[in-house]
Design an enzyme around this catalytic site. Sequence first.
Site, short mmCIF file in Angstrom:
data_model
loop_
_atom_site.label_atom_id
_atom_site.label_comp_id
_atom_site.label_asym_id
_atom_site.label_seq_id
_atom_site.Cartn_x
_atom_site.Cartn_y
_atom_site.Cartn_z
N ARG A 140 16.71 1.73 -2.75
CA ARG A 140 18.21 2.86 -1.46
C ARG A 140 19.43 2.71 -2.25
NH1 ARG A 140 15.98 -0.69 1.95
NH2 ARG A 140 17.51 -2.08 2.32
N LYS A 181 3.84 1.93 2.48
CA LYS A 181 4.16 1.95 3.41
C LYS A 181 5.82 2.29 3.06
CE LYS A 181 2.97 -2.21 5.10
NZ LYS A 181 2.63 -2.75 3.61
N SER A 182 6.57 1.41 2.90
CA SER A 182 8.11 2.21 2.53
C SER A 182 8.67 2.72 2.28
CB SER A 182 8.54 0.46 2.08
OG SER A 182 8.01 -0.96 2.46
N HIS A 223 13.04 -3.94 -2.24
CA HIS A 223 13.10 -2.85 -1.25
C HIS A 223 14.81 -2.28 -1.47
CE1 HIS A 223 9.38 -2.56 1.19
NE2 HIS A 223 9.28 -4.04 0.37
N ALA A 279 16.14 -2.83 8.82
CA ALA A 279 15.80 -4.11 8.64
C ALA A 279 15.51 -5.30 9.59
CB ALA A 279 16.25 -4.46 7.11
N THR A 280 14.38 -5.43 9.26
CA THR A 280 13.97 -6.79 10.38
C THR A 280 13.87 -8.33 9.09
OG1 THR A 280 11.89 -6.58 10.76
CG2 THR A 280 13.11 -5.37 12.39
N ASP A 333 12.01 -1.05 9.02
CA ASP A 333 10.86 -1.77 8.61
C ASP A 333 11.16 -3.26 8.59
OD1 ASP A 333 9.02 -2.67 6.26
OD2 ASP A 333 10.65 -0.75 4.98
N SER A 352 0.79 -1.43 0.03
CA SER A 352 0.32 -0.16 -0.23
C SER A 352 0.96 1.42 0.06
CB SER A 352 -1.67 0.02 0.97
OG SER A 352 0.02 0.00 2.02
#
Lengths: 174, 174, 174
Positions: free
Chosen positions: B54, B15-16, B50, B34-35, B83, B13
């Site tokens: 970056r 978010k990131s 993701h 990052a998790t 995140d 949606s």
Amino acid sequence: MEKSILITGGVRSGKSELAERLALRATGRAVYIATAEAWDDEMRDRIATHQARRGPEWSNHHVPLHLVEALGRTDGGDPRLVDCLTLWLTNLMLGDHDWRAAGETLADALTRQTAPVVLVTNEVGAGIVPENKLARDFRDAAGWLNRRVAEVSDTVILTVAGCPIKVKPNDNPL
Amino acid sequence: MEKSILITGGVRSGKSELAERLALRATGRAVYIATAEAWDDEMRDRIATHQARRGPEWSNHHVPLHLVEALGRTDGGDPRLVDCLTLWLTNLMLGDHDWRAAGETLADALTRQTAPVVLVTNEVGAGIVPENKLARDFRDAAGWLNRRVAEVSDTVILTVAGCPIKVKPNDNPL
Amino acid sequence: MEKSILITGGVRSGKSELAERLALRATGRAVYIATAEAWDDEMRDRIATHQARRGPEWSNHHVPLHLVEALGRTDGGDPRLVDCLTLWLTNLMLGDHDWRAAGETLADALTRQTAPVVLVTNEVGAGIVPENKLARDFRDAAGWLNRRVAEVSDTVILTVAGCPIKVKPNDNPL
């Protein structure tokens, strides 16, 4: 206080806490109408957690099916909190009752209450389409009931991560 | 910049992307925490997508469990982006850690940060009740964690189809 | 009237009714572009319910796949209502078409329309992660498509219990 407030949101999004706060706001006392049937240990735990939060300012009623009658019996005094419509609908469907007629009767009754009513419900239709037909029917029915009750409510609130979003009345018209 | 921003929403949606934009807004540089554990190919692909977004303005940390320590180590400089909380919770639960204690420690740590923190989480509780007990427990825990972190956040944002809705602070009081 | 309006929300949250109202608002007439394939009785019932609501002010088109062509053919007159993007995506995926390319072509076409377009879509990503890989891929694709169409839309509306929340343009900036 508004006559009828509907609070909806995802699971554990802060609906019940907000509903309790709003119900107590007017007189410091309120009537709790619980629809949950404790049909297994998990549900018993969930009910116990909710009850543990409520003090002597609450008078408690257990109403799995006859919600409209309970609203009639408790009208004229302190605000009522109905928690929640989704479990009421579940009870109606599991007992093979005419849930649509019951929903119409409820919507009609809500327009005739003297004391305020705060109703809690759930958002269940924002996931992937369930493979199970019963689950699909349930989310259709829940969507219908939420809209029908929202139509006759003065205020509708969506909770997200414990934060309320007022969705009715609409201060930001289309 | 606000000290602590929580961004929640459904999958894909936006978010990131929003979190990255907000984290870079203050200084043009930020710390990425990052998790995600790359425990299968699908998750590896998702992480790669993701990361590809970056550039060199990011310093990257991989923190599946020790989030509070990572916030301590990286405090005092550029904003941090976490995140996401949902995968952190997954790692805690799969490793049989006390996720509730960890959530309380995190909430407490967030109130004591000097540099800003943007946290990403997920809405997982707006579908039908899952048949799987583990999934039900997970969405209860995720709902609790989202509310606990939202309580100590200055700003809470819900993303819908890439569009942000500010849900805290509430400019439209009840 | 805005050129392009996207309406999203959970199942039975009032998306189609709102879309119909907005599409008819300008001229009292509109073009209905239905994407649903009646591949089983349940879907046939759902389509019939939606059709029963629509009177002679509607001209009806059945377009399971070639949405961009249908928008081209119907441009220049009354507003068009596309109901819905999620079923269009389902048809694309089930037919093994390049849904991402089709989504880009749609987004591009939407920026070049003369007559207004109201598009209905669904929130499918706010439940628990599905165990089924196809369902996970679908909600990723649906999330992407919703964001891509929202980007080129003038207005984006989320419906909750029949109540609209305007999420774009953002009158409450971050």
